[in-house]
Write a protein that holds these residues in place. Structure first.
Motif, PDB file in Angstrom:
ATOM      1  N   MET A  79       0.861  -1.164   0.000  1.00 52.90           N
ATOM      2  CA  MET A  79       0.000   0.000   0.000  1.00 52.90           C
ATOM      3  C   MET A  79       0.904   1.221   0.000  1.00 52.90           C
ATOM      4  SD  MET A  79      -3.143   0.827   2.565  1.00 52.90           S
ATOM      5  CE  MET A  79      -2.316   1.321   4.066  1.00 52.90           C
ATOM      6  N   SER A  80       1.005   1.880  -1.116  1.00 58.01           N
ATOM      7  CA  SER A  80       1.882   3.037  -1.197  1.00 58.01           C
ATOM      8  C   SER A  80       1.164   4.325  -0.849  1.00 58.01           C
ATOM      9  CB  SER A  80       2.493   3.122  -2.597  1.00 58.01           C
ATOM     10  OG  SER A  80       1.470   3.212  -3.557  1.00 58.01           O
ATOM     11  N   LYS A  81      -0.140   4.335  -0.935  1.00 60.37           N
ATOM     12  CA  LYS A  81      -0.912   5.522  -0.591  1.00 60.37           C
ATOM     13  C   LYS A  81      -1.370   5.404   0.867  1.00 60.37           C
ATOM     14  CE  LYS A  81      -2.267   6.529  -5.211  1.00 60.37           C
ATOM     15  NZ  LYS A  81      -2.647   5.782  -6.338  1.00 60.37           N
ATOM     16  N   PRO A  82      -1.631   6.526   1.518  1.00 66.94           N
ATOM     17  CA  PRO A  82      -2.043   6.463   2.929  1.00 66.94           C
ATOM     18  C   PRO A  82      -3.450   5.895   3.088  1.00 66.94           C
ATOM     19  CG  PRO A  82      -2.127   8.714   2.130  1.00 66.94           C
ATOM     20  CD  PRO A  82      -1.514   7.898   1.042  1.00 66.94           C
ATOM     21  N   THR A 112     -10.294  10.661   7.871  1.00 68.75           N
ATOM     22  CA  THR A 112      -9.857  12.044   7.724  1.00 68.75           C
ATOM     23  C   THR A 112      -8.971  12.364   8.923  1.00 68.75           C
ATOM     24  OG1 THR A 112     -11.958  12.620   6.664  1.00 68.75           O
ATOM     25  CG2 THR A 112     -10.642  14.441   7.540  1.00 68.75           C
ATOM     26  N   PRO A 113      -7.748  12.844   8.696  1.00 63.35           N
ATOM     27  CA  PRO A 113      -6.872  13.156   9.830  1.00 63.35           C
ATOM     28  C   PRO A 113      -7.570  14.031  10.868  1.00 63.35           C
ATOM     29  CG  PRO A 113      -5.666  13.354   7.780  1.00 63.35           C
ATOM     30  CD  PRO A 113      -7.117  13.138   7.418  1.00 63.35           C
ATOM     31  N   GLY A 114      -7.406  13.652  12.128  1.00 58.49           N
ATOM     32  CA  GLY A 114      -7.992  14.409  13.227  1.00 58.49           C
ATOM     33  C   GLY A 114      -9.416  14.010  13.568  1.00 58.49           C
ATOM     34  N   ASP A 153     -10.441  11.342  15.118  1.00 63.76           N
ATOM     35  CA  ASP A 153     -10.479  10.550  16.353  1.00 63.76           C
ATOM     36  C   ASP A 153     -11.214   9.219  16.168  1.00 63.76           C
ATOM     37  OD1 ASP A 153      -9.652  10.242  19.015  1.00 63.76           O
ATOM     38  OD2 ASP A 153     -11.632  10.839  19.759  1.00 63.76           O
ATOM     39  N   SER A 154     -11.069   8.617  14.999  1.00 65.88           N
ATOM     40  CA  SER A 154     -11.733   7.356  14.689  1.00 65.88           C
ATOM     41  C   SER A 154     -10.797   6.175  14.920  1.00 65.88           C
ATOM     42  CB  SER A 154     -12.170   7.359  13.222  1.00 65.88           C
ATOM     43  OG  SER A 154     -11.013   7.374  12.381  1.00 65.88           O
ATOM     44  N   LEU A 155     -11.343   4.979  14.771  1.00 68.21           N
ATOM     45  CA  LEU A 155     -10.521   3.775  14.825  1.00 68.21           C
ATOM     46  C   LEU A 155      -9.450   3.830  13.744  1.00 68.21           C
ATOM     47  CD1 LEU A 155      -9.775   0.925  15.761  1.00 68.21           C
ATOM     48  CD2 LEU A 155     -11.513   0.066  14.174  1.00 68.21           C
ATOM     49  N   LEU A 156      -9.815   4.313  12.565  1.00 69.85           N
ATOM     50  CA  LEU A 156      -8.836   4.395  11.479  1.00 69.85           C
ATOM     51  C   LEU A 156      -7.664   5.303  11.847  1.00 69.85           C
ATOM     52  CD1 LEU A 156     -11.256   4.532   8.419  1.00 69.85           C
ATOM     53  CD2 LEU A 156      -9.901   2.578   9.216  1.00 69.85           C
ATOM     54  N   GLU A 157      -7.946   6.389  12.562  1.00 68.23           N
ATOM     55  CA  GLU A 157      -6.867   7.262  13.003  1.00 68.23           C
ATOM     56  C   GLU A 157      -5.959   6.540  13.995  1.00 68.23           C
ATOM     57  OE1 GLU A 157      -6.543  11.796  13.776  1.00 68.23           O
ATOM     58  OE2 GLU A 157      -7.597  10.918  15.493  1.00 68.23           O
ATOM     59  N   LYS A 158      -6.563   5.812  14.916  1.00 75.62           N
ATOM     60  CA  LYS A 158      -5.777   5.071  15.905  1.00 75.62           C
ATOM     61  C   LYS A 158      -4.926   3.989  15.241  1.00 75.62           C
ATOM     62  CE  LYS A 158      -8.933   5.943  19.707  1.00 75.62           C
ATOM     63  NZ  LYS A 158     -10.239   6.422  19.315  1.00 75.62           N
ATOM     64  N   VAL A 159      -5.509   3.295  14.260  1.00 75.68           N
ATOM     65  CA  VAL A 159      -4.758   2.265  13.530  1.00 75.68           C
ATOM     66  C   VAL A 159      -3.583   2.898  12.796  1.00 75.68           C
ATOM     67  CG1 VAL A 159      -4.902   0.655  11.579  1.00 75.68           C
ATOM     68  CG2 VAL A 159      -6.676   0.640  13.334  1.00 75.68           C
ATOM     69  N   GLN A 160      -3.830   4.023  12.134  1.00 74.91           N
ATOM     70  CA  GLN A 160      -2.753   4.692  11.408  1.00 74.91           C
ATOM     71  C   GLN A 160      -1.650   5.157  12.350  1.00 74.91           C
ATOM     72  OE1 GLN A 160      -3.350   7.187   7.897  1.00 74.91           O
ATOM     73  NE2 GLN A 160      -2.409   8.851   9.048  1.00 74.91           N
ATOM     74  N   GLU A 211      -0.829   3.858  15.214  1.00 74.64           N
ATOM     75  CA  GLU A 211      -0.140   2.703  15.788  1.00 74.64           C
ATOM     76  C   GLU A 211       0.697   1.930  14.763  1.00 74.64           C
ATOM     77  OE1 GLU A 211       0.909  -0.054  18.805  1.00 74.64           O
ATOM     78  OE2 GLU A 211      -0.223   1.800  19.041  1.00 74.64           O
ATOM     79  N   TYR A 212       0.171   1.792  13.540  1.00 73.04           N
ATOM     80  CA  TYR A 212       0.794   0.892  12.564  1.00 73.04           C
ATOM     81  C   TYR A 212       1.308   1.579  11.299  1.00 73.04           C
ATOM     82  CZ  TYR A 212      -1.427  -2.368  15.689  1.00 73.04           C
ATOM     83  OH  TYR A 212      -1.813  -3.042  16.814  1.00 73.04           O
ATOM     84  N   GLY A 213       1.150   2.891  11.227  1.00 78.45           N
ATOM     85  CA  GLY A 213       1.636   3.637  10.073  1.00 78.45           C
ATOM     86  C   GLY A 213       0.565   3.845   9.030  1.00 78.45           C
ATOM     87  N   SER A 214       0.722   4.895   8.248  1.00 78.30           N
ATOM     88  CA  SER A 214      -0.288   5.246   7.257  1.00 78.30           C
ATOM     89  C   SER A 214      -0.370   4.227   6.124  1.00 78.30           C
ATOM     90  CB  SER A 214      -0.003   6.628   6.675  1.00 78.30           C
ATOM     91  OG  SER A 214       1.216   6.616   5.954  1.00 78.30           O
ATOM     92  N   ALA A 215       0.666   3.415   5.965  1.00 80.25           N
ATOM     93  CA  ALA A 215       0.673   2.361   4.949  1.00 80.25           C
ATOM     94  C   ALA A 215       0.884   0.992   5.607  1.00 80.25           C
ATOM     95  CB  ALA A 215       1.752   2.642   3.911  1.00 80.25           C
ATOM     96  N   PHE A 216       0.517   0.867   6.881  1.00 76.94           N
ATOM     97  CA  PHE A 216       0.665  -0.366   7.649  1.00 76.94           C
ATOM     98  C   PHE A 216       2.110  -0.869   7.664  1.00 76.94           C
ATOM     99  CE2 PHE A 216      -3.926  -1.147   6.282  1.00 76.94           C
ATOM    100  CZ  PHE A 216      -4.439  -0.604   7.439  1.00 76.94           C
ATOM    101  N   GLN A 217       3.059   0.049   7.535  1.00 70.64           N
ATOM    102  CA  GLN A 217       4.464  -0.346   7.476  1.00 70.64           C
ATOM    103  C   GLN A 217       4.971  -0.932   8.796  1.00 70.64           C
ATOM    104  OE1 GLN A 217       3.261   2.767   7.053  1.00 70.64           O
ATOM    105  NE2 GLN A 217       4.573   4.302   7.992  1.00 70.64           N
TER     106      GLN A 217
END
Length: 100
Positions: free
Chosen positions: A1-4, A12-14, A16-23, A25-31
């Motif tokens: 996954m090269s895109k965020p 959407t940044p800021g 406060d969703s689960l997706l924000e927490k995942v990003q 913790e694990y990076g915007s590309a799950f790196q």
């Protein structure tokens, strides 16, 4: 996954969703996840989405999948996964072929 993550989801940044927490913790590309961890998430999410569909699965599909795991290289198996994910996301569904 090269895109965020936000490119693929409603994140959407800021927000406060689960997706924000995942990003975070694990990076915007799950790196920060191993390949096995990513595949585990893929397996769980695919199972969940499949469970929400009304269609059944023809028995022969399980046999084909078993043949794929037995006979295809890991690279070809990953390519099959990519093709199927792309088709599921883009809504490309063919009518089942019924063999006589």
């Amino acid at each position: 996954m090269s895109k965020p993550l936000g490119y693929y989801t409603s994140y959407t940044p800021g927000d406060d969703s689960l997706l924000e927490k995942v990003q975070e913790e694990y990076g915007s590309a799950f790196q920060k996840m191993s390949k096995r961890e990513k595949l585990s998430i893929l397996m769980i999410l695919a199972g969940n989405i499949g469970a929400h569909l009304d269609e059944g699965v023809r028995g022969e599909i399980y046999a084909v999948a078993r043949q794929m795991t037995d006979q295809l290289s890991l690279s070809d198996q990953a390519g099959i996964m990519e093709a199927i994910v792309s088709q599921v996301i883009r809504g490309q569904n063919a009518e089942p072929v019924h063999h006589s």
